[in-house]
Design an enzyme around this catalytic site. Structure first.
Site, PDB file in Angstrom:
ATOM      1  N   ASP A 354       0.864  -1.175   0.000  1.00  0.00           N
ATOM      2  CA  ASP A 354       0.000   0.000   0.000  1.00  0.00           C
ATOM      3  C   ASP A 354       0.909   1.235   0.000  1.00  0.00           C
ATOM      4  OD1 ASP A 354      -2.352   1.613   0.407  1.00  0.00           O
ATOM      5  OD2 ASP A 354      -1.742   1.791   2.492  1.00  0.00           O
ATOM      6  N   ASP A 547      -1.728  -0.649   6.130  1.00  0.00           N
ATOM      7  CA  ASP A 547      -1.909  -0.096   7.475  1.00  0.00           C
ATOM      8  C   ASP A 547      -3.323   0.370   7.775  1.00  0.00           C
ATOM      9  OD1 ASP A 547      -1.968   2.264   5.901  1.00  0.00           O
ATOM     10  OD2 ASP A 547      -1.332   3.425   7.659  1.00  0.00           O
ATOM     11  N   ASP A 551      -7.237  -1.678   3.939  1.00  0.00           N
ATOM     12  CA  ASP A 551      -6.295  -2.742   3.573  1.00  0.00           C
ATOM     13  C   ASP A 551      -6.658  -4.086   4.219  1.00  0.00           C
ATOM     14  OD1 ASP A 551      -4.660  -0.997   2.075  1.00  0.00           O
ATOM     15  OD2 ASP A 551      -3.706  -0.297   3.914  1.00  0.00           O
TER      16      ASP A 551
END
Length: 672
Positions: A354, A547, A551
């Site tokens: 990410d 995080d 996600d």
């Protein structure tokens, strides 16, 4: 030898309430566990200790009996050695007892095969050989117990760092209370040199904290008001007052211990394979022994075949390697939630990342204040700060932080209106203020061009009473270690992919800076999930690093989900691994540890097969006597256990220092 241990009450069993678990439960929790042989219930026999007087006495008795048998000290009966029988009954009792229990449970173990060999040797009058085999087995079990005990101690060493008593500010005064009485919200005073007992936030004071045991950071970390601290860290200089946010097993310390306990309770596929292979080797040895006797009629060669097989090296060495890998990862600041995840991490060939909060800090910061001609930077910043005072947008908050850091006084707006996706309209003491993107300016009649961002930063335009005052460049900062981490992953032959919900321009800027070639931008959470599913469906072993709440589905779907320590609770709960220090280089080091763990386990597998097959062949042809067979058995077993012990964390718990960043942190855009 069967490495079985009394697990006792684990931390997970002792603690019930996640918000009221006392810190002492973490400190006093028993970190037990060990290898199971084909079943999952707790074992009774414990080797998590050194040499006690009973074991020492038993070994001494068997050694004396063997010496007496060799020198024929006393032999009143011509057919049976009285000293030999006594030595075998007393010394071999724990071996015979465990073999009998295994027989009742229909489990083939090395204790059962060794019992057959000891009894067979005694039956043909080879009492000296039987006693020496028994002596080898007893000494090997003690040495094995000491080695495995070192693994337990290396982990329990973490527990000794939490204080038993803490100073708490209550009802306006400071009281010393037991760590068991701590509650979430307590304000705790930690003196210089003291150990921090909770995870929390500094409310006053300034100091440096040694967090090497928690995050793996080798250098002390500066702590001031608002800084986060971890349980188990050492306050090095000034006094700190800390508001407790997590106590007991909820602290970073508690999570490390839980991870180790969970790893000891769980059984990774490679560990089940090790137990199965150990059983197959025993069956093969008994079959080879029977065939040897049918062909040669040589009972000594037959017994030697049974004795030489040392499957314990993989049966005991495999869980020790997994425990060592989990412990070493914990010292690096990476909590792995079980042996199965460590094994899978060692197979990872694709890492999906990410952006916000993972490759970047997730905190937009003002990079530049660019006034129009005739406008001062202070005038521009004051107008923007007034308009943003009531805003909840991250870009607006970063402008406010920047203004206050420069000592500017922020005036309260008389009115405030926010249009999502456009910007803010506010009235200040000096007139009507507009803050937003170029489209918002054009909507309000300003001839503002569609200007590009400053470098890779987002541009926030500011106008007052129909006049453009200028722009403020705001950007999220790339983590300084991210480029090195990605380069290291690529050097290991691991495919790296960036998946982000941000726009393509932002993602491309990050990708260029970090050397990422595969980039997908503008993805919704369900689209990230589908990308992970597609990769797994292609046979890739995928680790997803993220995080945020968005996600969590992708973290759960990946073969290994990795959450940043600064991420949301949802992300951390969905992940198989948590990086406490938010350092991507620690993730790379953990991947290396996982690969090394798998390598050591397969070294043990291959070594055991080679030694056992060669030993069986030599014994079957009469080239290997029972004594030498017993020595080879014990020596090979200990060699493979010591090979696994190389993974155990060092006693100091210090991580290797991380080199200082060699590249300046870059900036990326953040879209309003």
């Amino acid at each position: 030898m069967n490495t079985q241990n009394d697990r006792g009450g684990t931390l997970a069993d002792q603690a019930q309430d996640r918000t009221t678990v006392p810190a002492a439960e973490v400190r006093h929790a028993h970190v037990g566990g060990g290898r199971q042989e084909g079943h999952d219930h707790d074992e009774e026999h414990s080797q998590d200790h050194g040499l006690d007087w009973i074991e020492g006495g038993r070994i001494a008795l068997v050694a004396l009996a063997a010496a007496a048998e060799w020198f024929q000290v006393w032999n009143p009966l011509s057919q049976v050695s009285v000293i030999g029988v006594i030595g075998l009954l007393v010394g071999g009792y724990p071996i015979f007892k465990e073999a009998f229990e295994n027989l009742l449970e229909r489990r083939m173990t090395m204790e059962l095969s060794m019992t057959i060999a000891i009894v067979a040797a005694a039956a043909i009058g080879e009492f000296f050989t039987s006693l020496v085999i028994t002596l080898f087995v007893l000494v090997a079990e003690v040495l094995e117990g000491l080695t495995v005990g070192r693994g337990r101690k290396a982990i329990r060493d973490l527990l000794e760092f939490l204080p038993r008593e803490v100073a708490v500010r209550r009802t306006g005064s400071i009281q010393t209370v037991s760590a068991e009485e701590l509650s979430v919200g307590d304000v705790i005073l930690v003196s210089p040199g003291g150990r921090i007992p909770v995870d929390g936030v500094v409310v006053s004071g300034h100091s440096f904290a040694d967090e090497s045991r928690i995050t793996g950071e080798s250098l002390p970390v500066e702590k001031g008001e608002g800084a986060r601290v971890f349980a188990g860290a050492i306050n090095q200089s000034g006094a700190l007052e800390i508001r407790a946010e997590r106590i007991g097993r909820d602290t970073s310390y508690g999570k490390i211990i839980e991870a180790v306990e969970r790893a000891e309770r769980s059984r990774a596929p490679v560990q089940r394979l090790a137990d199965q292979l150990a059983g197959y080797l025993v069956y093969f040895a008994l079959g080879a022994a029977a065939l040897t006797y049918l062909i040669t009629r040589d009972i000594r060669a037959t017994i030697s075949v049974v004795i030489v097989v040392g499957a314990c090296g993989i049966a005991a060495g495999t869980p020790l390697a997994i425990l060592g890998g989990i412990g070493r990862s914990a010292r690096l600041g990476a909590i792995i939630k079980g042996g199965v995840h460590l094994e899978m991490l060692g197979k990872v060939d694709t890492v999906v990342l990410d952006k916000t909060g993972t490759l970047t800090f997730g905190r937009p910061e003002v990079q530049a204040v660019i006034p129009e001609p005739g406008v001062t930077a202070e005038e521009l910043l004051d107008a923007a700060a007034t308009a943003e005072l009531r805003s909840e947008h991250p870009l607006g908050k970063s402008i406010l932080v920047h203004a206050r850091s420069l000592g500017r006084t922020v005036q309260e707006p008389q009115s405030f209106e926010y249009t999502p996706g456009r910007g803010i309209s506010a009235r200040g003491a000096d007139g009507n203020i507009l803050v937003g993107n170029w489209a918002w300016m054009r909507d309000n009649g300003l001839a503002a061009p569609e200007a590009g961002a400053q470098g890779a930063a987002s541009e926030v335009l500011v106008a007052r009473d129909g006049r453009l005052l200028g722009s403020i460049a705001v950007a999220d900062t790339v983590r300084p270690e991210a480029k090195r981490a990605i380069a290291a992953l690529q050097a290991m032959g691991i495919r790296t992919i960036l998946l982000t919900g941000d726009n393509h321009a932002v993602a491309s800027a990050v990708g260029r800076e970090l050397g990422l070639r595969e980039i997908e931008a503008g993805l919704l959470p369900e689209e990230k999930l589908s990308r992970i599913q597609a990769l797994v469906g292609q046979g890739r072993v995928v680790a997803m690093v993220g995080d945020g709440v968005n996600d969590a589905p992708a973290l759960a779907e990946a073969n290994v989900g990795v959450a940043m320590g600064s991420g949301t609770d949802v992300a951390q709960e969905s992940a198989d691994m948590v990086l406490l220090g938010n350092d991507l280089e620690r993730f790379v080091e953990t991947v290396r540890v996982a690969r090394r763990t798998r390598g050591i386990i397969w070294q043990n597998f291959a070594g055991t097969l080679v030694v056992d097959l060669l030993g069986i062949g030599l014994a079957a042809f009469g080239l290997l006597g029972p004594l030498l067979a017993a020595f080879i058995h014990v020596a090979s077993e200990l060699a493979f256990i010591l090979n696994s012990a190389r993974l155990l964390p060092q006693a100091s718990g210090k991580a290797l220092p991380v080199p200082a960043p060699t590249v300046a942190p870059g900036v990326v855009t953040a879209s309003r």
